[in-house]
Design a protein around this motif. Sequence first.
Motif, PDB file in Angstrom:
ATOM      1  N   ARG A  29      48.595  36.993  29.676  1.00  0.00           N
ATOM      2  CA  ARG A  29      47.460  36.835  29.372  1.00  0.00           C
ATOM      3  C   ARG A  29      46.740  37.591  30.554  1.00  0.00           C
ATOM      4  O   ARG A  29      45.084  37.616  29.628  1.00  0.00           O
ATOM      5  CB  ARG A  29      47.055  34.909  29.437  1.00  0.00           C
ATOM      6  CG  ARG A  29      45.996  34.731  29.087  1.00  0.00           C
ATOM      7  CD  ARG A  29      46.442  32.830  29.009  1.00  0.00           C
ATOM      8  NE  ARG A  29      46.450  32.371  30.053  1.00  0.00           N
ATOM      9  CZ  ARG A  29      47.745  32.011  30.555  1.00  0.00           C
ATOM     10  NH1 ARG A  29      48.611  31.808  29.548  1.00  0.00           N
ATOM     11  NH2 ARG A  29      47.462  31.621  32.164  1.00  0.00           N
ATOM     12  N   GLU A  30      46.836  38.119  31.702  1.00  0.00           N
ATOM     13  CA  GLU A  30      46.360  38.517  32.073  1.00  0.00           C
ATOM     14  C   GLU A  30      46.127  39.763  32.415  1.00  0.00           C
ATOM     15  O   GLU A  30      45.935  40.412  33.166  1.00  0.00           O
ATOM     16  CB  GLU A  30      45.812  37.682  33.752  1.00  0.00           C
ATOM     17  CG  GLU A  30      46.085  36.128  33.253  1.00  0.00           C
ATOM     18  CD  GLU A  30      44.686  36.267  32.822  1.00  0.00           C
ATOM     19  OE1 GLU A  30      43.602  36.724  33.361  1.00  0.00           O
ATOM     20  OE2 GLU A  30      44.311  34.817  32.866  1.00  0.00           O
ATOM     21  N   ASP A  31      46.673  40.820  31.134  1.00  0.00           N
ATOM     22  CA  ASP A  31      46.480  42.410  30.865  1.00  0.00           C
ATOM     23  C   ASP A  31      48.112  42.921  31.620  1.00  0.00           C
ATOM     24  O   ASP A  31      47.983  44.006  32.265  1.00  0.00           O
ATOM     25  CB  ASP A  31      45.382  42.684  31.416  1.00  0.00           C
ATOM     26  CG  ASP A  31      44.383  42.125  30.256  1.00  0.00           C
ATOM     27  OD1 ASP A  31      44.479  41.885  29.748  1.00  0.00           O
ATOM     28  OD2 ASP A  31      43.222  42.052  31.070  1.00  0.00           O
ATOM     29  N   GLY A 107      45.066  45.230  35.415  1.00  0.00           N
ATOM     30  CA  GLY A 107      45.990  44.326  35.756  1.00  0.00           C
ATOM     31  C   GLY A 107      47.576  44.468  36.426  1.00  0.00           C
ATOM     32  O   GLY A 107      47.877  43.588  36.637  1.00  0.00           O
ATOM     33  N   VAL A 110      47.269  42.178  39.495  1.00  0.00           N
ATOM     34  CA  VAL A 110      47.618  41.121  37.926  1.00  0.00           C
ATOM     35  C   VAL A 110      49.410  40.386  38.352  1.00  0.00           C
ATOM     36  O   VAL A 110      50.221  40.151  38.628  1.00  0.00           O
ATOM     37  CB  VAL A 110      47.083  40.353  36.760  1.00  0.00           C
ATOM     38  CG1 VAL A 110      48.175  39.426  36.085  1.00  0.00           C
ATOM     39  CG2 VAL A 110      46.541  40.301  36.937  1.00  0.00           C
ATOM     40  N   ARG A 351      45.136  32.646  36.784  1.00  0.00           N
ATOM     41  CA  ARG A 351      44.021  33.186  36.186  1.00  0.00           C
ATOM     42  C   ARG A 351      42.633  33.685  37.394  1.00  0.00           C
ATOM     43  O   ARG A 351      41.974  34.597  36.918  1.00  0.00           O
ATOM     44  CB  ARG A 351      42.902  31.897  35.865  1.00  0.00           C
ATOM     45  CG  ARG A 351      41.777  32.214  35.455  1.00  0.00           C
ATOM     46  CD  ARG A 351      41.318  32.998  34.192  1.00  0.00           C
ATOM     47  NE  ARG A 351      39.970  33.000  33.908  1.00  0.00           N
ATOM     48  CZ  ARG A 351      39.265  34.055  33.282  1.00  0.00           C
ATOM     49  NH1 ARG A 351      39.824  35.103  33.820  1.00  0.00           N
ATOM     50  NH2 ARG A 351      37.974  34.579  33.318  1.00  0.00           N
ATOM     51  N   GLY A 354      43.781  37.667  37.670  1.00  0.00           N
ATOM     52  CA  GLY A 354      43.338  37.969  36.505  1.00  0.00           C
ATOM     53  C   GLY A 354      42.079  38.632  36.639  1.00  0.00           C
ATOM     54  O   GLY A 354      40.997  39.633  36.431  1.00  0.00           O
ATOM     55  N   ARG A 358      39.189  41.720  37.683  1.00  0.00           N
ATOM     56  CA  ARG A 358      38.693  42.835  36.480  1.00  0.00           C
ATOM     57  C   ARG A 358      37.289  42.741  38.125  1.00  0.00           C
ATOM     58  O   ARG A 358      36.841  43.294  37.450  1.00  0.00           O
ATOM     59  CB  ARG A 358      38.362  41.133  35.177  1.00  0.00           C
ATOM     60  CG  ARG A 358      39.436  42.159  34.273  1.00  0.00           C
ATOM     61  CD  ARG A 358      39.575  40.695  33.148  1.00  0.00           C
ATOM     62  NE  ARG A 358      39.781  39.770  33.042  1.00  0.00           N
ATOM     63  CZ  ARG A 358      41.101  38.969  33.726  1.00  0.00           C
ATOM     64  NH1 ARG A 358      41.534  40.097  33.068  1.00  0.00           N
ATOM     65  NH2 ARG A 358      41.007  37.467  33.698  1.00  0.00           N
ATOM     66  N   GLU A 366      32.924  38.673  36.617  1.00  0.00           N
ATOM     67  CA  GLU A 366      34.597  37.906  36.699  1.00  0.00           C
ATOM     68  C   GLU A 366      33.580  37.774  38.387  1.00  0.00           C
ATOM     69  O   GLU A 366      34.705  37.013  38.985  1.00  0.00           O
ATOM     70  CB  GLU A 366      35.472  38.706  36.932  1.00  0.00           C
ATOM     71  CG  GLU A 366      35.535  39.029  35.054  1.00  0.00           C
ATOM     72  CD  GLU A 366      36.417  37.955  34.507  1.00  0.00           C
ATOM     73  OE1 GLU A 366      37.209  38.224  34.433  1.00  0.00           O
ATOM     74  OE2 GLU A 366      35.159  37.067  33.722  1.00  0.00           O
TER      75      GLU A 366
END
Length: 542
Positions: A29-31, A107, A110, A351, A354, A358, A366
């Motif tokens: 979900r977070e690249d 990412g 992440v 989350r 992520g 960003r 962000e």
Amino acid sequence: MSHDVFNQAPPLTGHDVSADPALLDGVKREDADWALGELRTLGTLAGSARAQEWGRLANDNPPVLRTHDRYGNRIDEVEFHPAWHELMGVAVEHGLHATPWSSARPGAHVARAAKFYVWSQVEAGHGCPISMTYASVAALRHTPALAAVWEPLLVSRTYDFGLRPPAAKRGVLAGMAMTEKQGGSDVRANTTTAEPLGDGSYALTGHKWFNSAPMCDVFLVLAQAPGGLSCFLLPRVLPDGSRNAMRLMRLKEKLGNRSNASAEVEYDGAAAYLVGEEGRGVRTIMEMVNMTRLDCVIGSAAGMRYGVTQAVHHATHRSAFGAPLSEQPLMRNVLADLAIESEAATAAMMRLAGVTDRAIRGVRGEGALRRTALAASKYWVCKRAPAHAAESLECLGGNGYVEESQMPRLFRDSPLNGIWEGSGNVAALDLLRSIVKEPASLDAFFDEVDLAAGADRHLDSAILKIKESVTDTSDLEYRARRVVERLALVFQGSLLVRHSPPAVADAFCASRLSTDWGHAFGTLPSGLDLTAIIDRADVKIN
């Protein structure tokens, strides 16, 4: 032998620690789905008996301070068991430290967070120097000339232990020293002085009550310069090969985190270099602190995941009163409750990773979300970790209370992240200050949680109530813990409603966000799909 051994759970080894649905969902979900192969490789090693033995040995053989050599020369070295170096070597090789800073790939931070989460489940203590090395780059970039010298060594994937001049090393690690005896978290009460020497360097004189990972090559240190409290880079070894005047007075004897060294230090005219501007030391070093606060959340989430997997594994293989523990209603309530807490922590930390990734890449908005969500999660996730560890240990009964199970180590380590980088009150008050100074950060937070609006009545009600509570400024400081707790819970609830299976999200919202929730784990309301929750938390041994 007078009896056969039976009805004991087999060792939990030979599994992939990264095979964690909540983790993998977050990575995608977070690249960071491009890192799944690396994550599986590390997860398989983390689940091996060999790696788990490294963790045991590193804690059973804590570091030893050697202040002098046999001839009386001051050396200030810390000696570690070989298992520590194995753990550190893997962490650095897999880029759990500062490597993401050298990558522009979406990412990258992440992927690093996911690997830190996986490898921390082997042994948490060595994560301290890994985390600080990661975080140091954010602060160091305030002075590009210093960053140009040190950053290539900090991001290197070579673990090169030992005190030598930086130019002679293939990689370095960073530590941090902020607090002093008289001040603690009130760093503006620090008395360590920094005298400018006229050549761009400063001489630091004073002490630090907690110096994290004193065996590192370089440290970020707060000291009082002529222009006020400032941040400095202090190397252990000077370019000519001589030891800097940083004296290790003693290593702390700690509740947990025993594999890692923490020291009291004194500076006697130690050479250091200004990072950022004079008088802006707190602002500068907070760049580092915000990164290590993220790792506090990751580390606590990792401990919860370790605890629940051990609890479910034991209950699956242990029978009592005629049935496996995992099939008995009350134990199922406990296991499911532990699993929900763990998944909520994992969803939050992914989350946050992520958002951090960003924000570092300059994505608009962000950074504002990060300021509120990170502080709230640091407070709450780290606060929940000790209770979660205690309940996970209890699921193993007497077997969990003995050192061989490694559960006591989990329990001893669990309070640390709640204290490190600002204890509960500090984290809660930091969040309130950010709301007052930057109202946009609160707006960004509610924009985030409102993405789940209409999906769960408990969540909708909780969001409405916390919006009212946080805008009521009467006795807000007194209520800070309650406000921050509710902010963290609606953040977790919104993530689970949007991204986790309904069984998990429903159980979380029906307990944490309603009035029908007891004070201990194992008090979930009736009517929930506990089978789906427990099955999702289980691990498969190869």
